[in-house]
Design an enzyme around this catalytic site. Sequence first.
Site, PDB file in Angstrom:
ATOM      1  CB  SER A 156       7.055  -1.659   0.646  1.00 49.60           C
ATOM      2  OG  SER A 156       5.970  -1.732   1.509  1.00 49.60           O
ATOM      3  CG  ASP A 322      10.432  -5.139   6.975  1.00 48.67           C
ATOM      4  OD1 ASP A 322       9.404  -4.922   7.641  1.00 48.67           O
ATOM      5  OD2 ASP A 322      10.484  -5.045   5.739  1.00 48.67           O
ATOM      6  CG  HIS A 355       8.580  -1.851   5.735  1.00 48.36           C
ATOM      7  ND1 HIS A 355       8.830  -2.942   4.936  1.00 48.36           N
ATOM      8  CD2 HIS A 355       7.716  -1.068   5.038  1.00 48.36           C
ATOM      9  CE1 HIS A 355       8.135  -2.825   3.809  1.00 48.36           C
ATOM     10  NE2 HIS A 355       7.461  -1.693   3.849  1.00 48.36           N
TER      11      HIS A 355
END
Lengths: 382, 204
Positions: A156, A322, A355
């Site tokens: 991320s 995601d 995610h």
Amino acid sequence: MHSPDHTSVGIVTPQTARFDQPIKLRSGAVLDRYELVYETYGQLNADKNNAVLICHALSGNHHVAGFHSEQDKRPGWWDTMIGPGKPIDTNKFFVIGLNNLGGCHGSTGPSSLDPATGQPYGASFPLVTVDDWVETQARLADQLGIQQFAAVVGGSLGGMQALQWSITYPERVRHALVIAAAPKLTAQNIAFNDVARQAILTDPDFYGGDYYAHQVVPKRGLRLARMLGHITYLSDDVMGSKFGRMLRAGAFQYGYDVEFEIESYLRYQGDKFAESFDANTYLLMTKALDYFDPTHHHNEGSLAQALQAVKAGFLIVSFTTDWRFAPERSREIVKALLDNERDVTYAEITSSHGHDAFLMVDPYYHDLVRAYMQRIDLRGAA
Amino acid sequence: MNAQMMAHARQRADFETIAGWVQSGAKVLDLGCGDGSLLRYLKEERKVWGYGVEIADEKILACTKNGVNVIQTDLESGLSGFESGSFDYVILSQTLQSMKHTERIMQEMLRVAKQAIVTFPNFGYWQHRLQVIAGHMPVSRDLPYQWYDTPNIHLCTLKDFEAFCAQLNVRILERSVIHRGHQVSVLPNLLGSLAVYRVERLSK
């Protein structure tokens, strides 16, 4: 007490690095001095070429693996990935986790005392960017005597730091593992971040960021921000299979208290987070996400142009469900690396976890990181 | 010898042919690259450099262990992640017959690379013909699947492939027909079980 686990790094103690050399941030602001708290796992070898930097995401910190005490119930946030015999093997690598500048877990940030006033920085703490983090991380590497990382790894927002490392310091990164990341945020992503920020900024307990002096915390805002974030980190599928329309009491109560299990889950997550995280840090981290764009300082050219100087080999990983940092976004990074003829492996992991999948245990995902890390040759490398 | 080793030994024949065709130091894209052994072989033998493309997780993992760059993507969705003319060669080794969009992949290959190398099992091999005459779908070393569980949906003969190239405006530069590791020069469409072609796009 923990039963002996040979794949755990065991008990770890955070350390603090002090920096007295002023740093000029992207915003133009200057910090005269600052501290970074970090942990290390494994041993730095004689050639100092086995160091791996772990960059954390929005709410992460330096405590990546192991336990702080025998009584500790939960290990560091990426303990499944890092340890002896784990995908990032501490028998081979010297792994460093740090809390980024602006954080709220020990590194200098908005909740730290400003030496000039003796009061918390609060609203006066400058905004920091991914570039700034890379700069401070490089200074930490200097202090530790690490000229070049075997790998810089992150998921991320952490993946964005790994990517930025390869751009800012091409000579200092041999491999970059960019997981569940994006080359820059979309309008939709910025929009989510702004709703989260508005929740905090409009909380009456926020006091323009100087809530410390009022002995309050803008918990309501931080809680909402986290609840919103959580929705975007999960996939529709996993939320459906985990919670569906399950009711706590088994029947409609015709009121606004918790009825659906998903409400209970989100409120719990929001409350827990609001107790432990600093609202100013949350604001600052989301802005760092929004600002990240490697093409911005390359005359808004293409990503391929921004990555021209990159030398590292890359492992790029995305997860099918995601939607916050979708596989398409990772493929943009892959394309830019292909255009520059760089070594890159790209994997799209089938996962239902959205995610959040980058933090989950998945055999293919972990085997892949393991295989990639095992391939890194430490003999004769710089 | 286990099945994997047999497959490996059989592959060597077209590996050698391909290695003989690609120029040293070339940039190669290997579509359906499997465990990356062809790319690795070409890297060692011809100093080529490039990427593999695969869809299966276990093959991405195998390539990573093999030290080969690999991109996980579905070939059926085209090669939009690759710039036009960015490779010297694109290789499609024993994959054409299992692809749904045969025409599109041929066009995409010759968009991203100057030349394409295509290998496929020859359906016109005499044993296959005999089995069809005997009333059955062929099952052989090169076509080891039963009709109901085969991934091969677009099988062709040498003649079919050559007609297909003509229709797509693709020029055949070289052809090598192989059976059990040996070149077949007499009646190749009958006696050869594996076809290897090097092609380029005719400028319009």
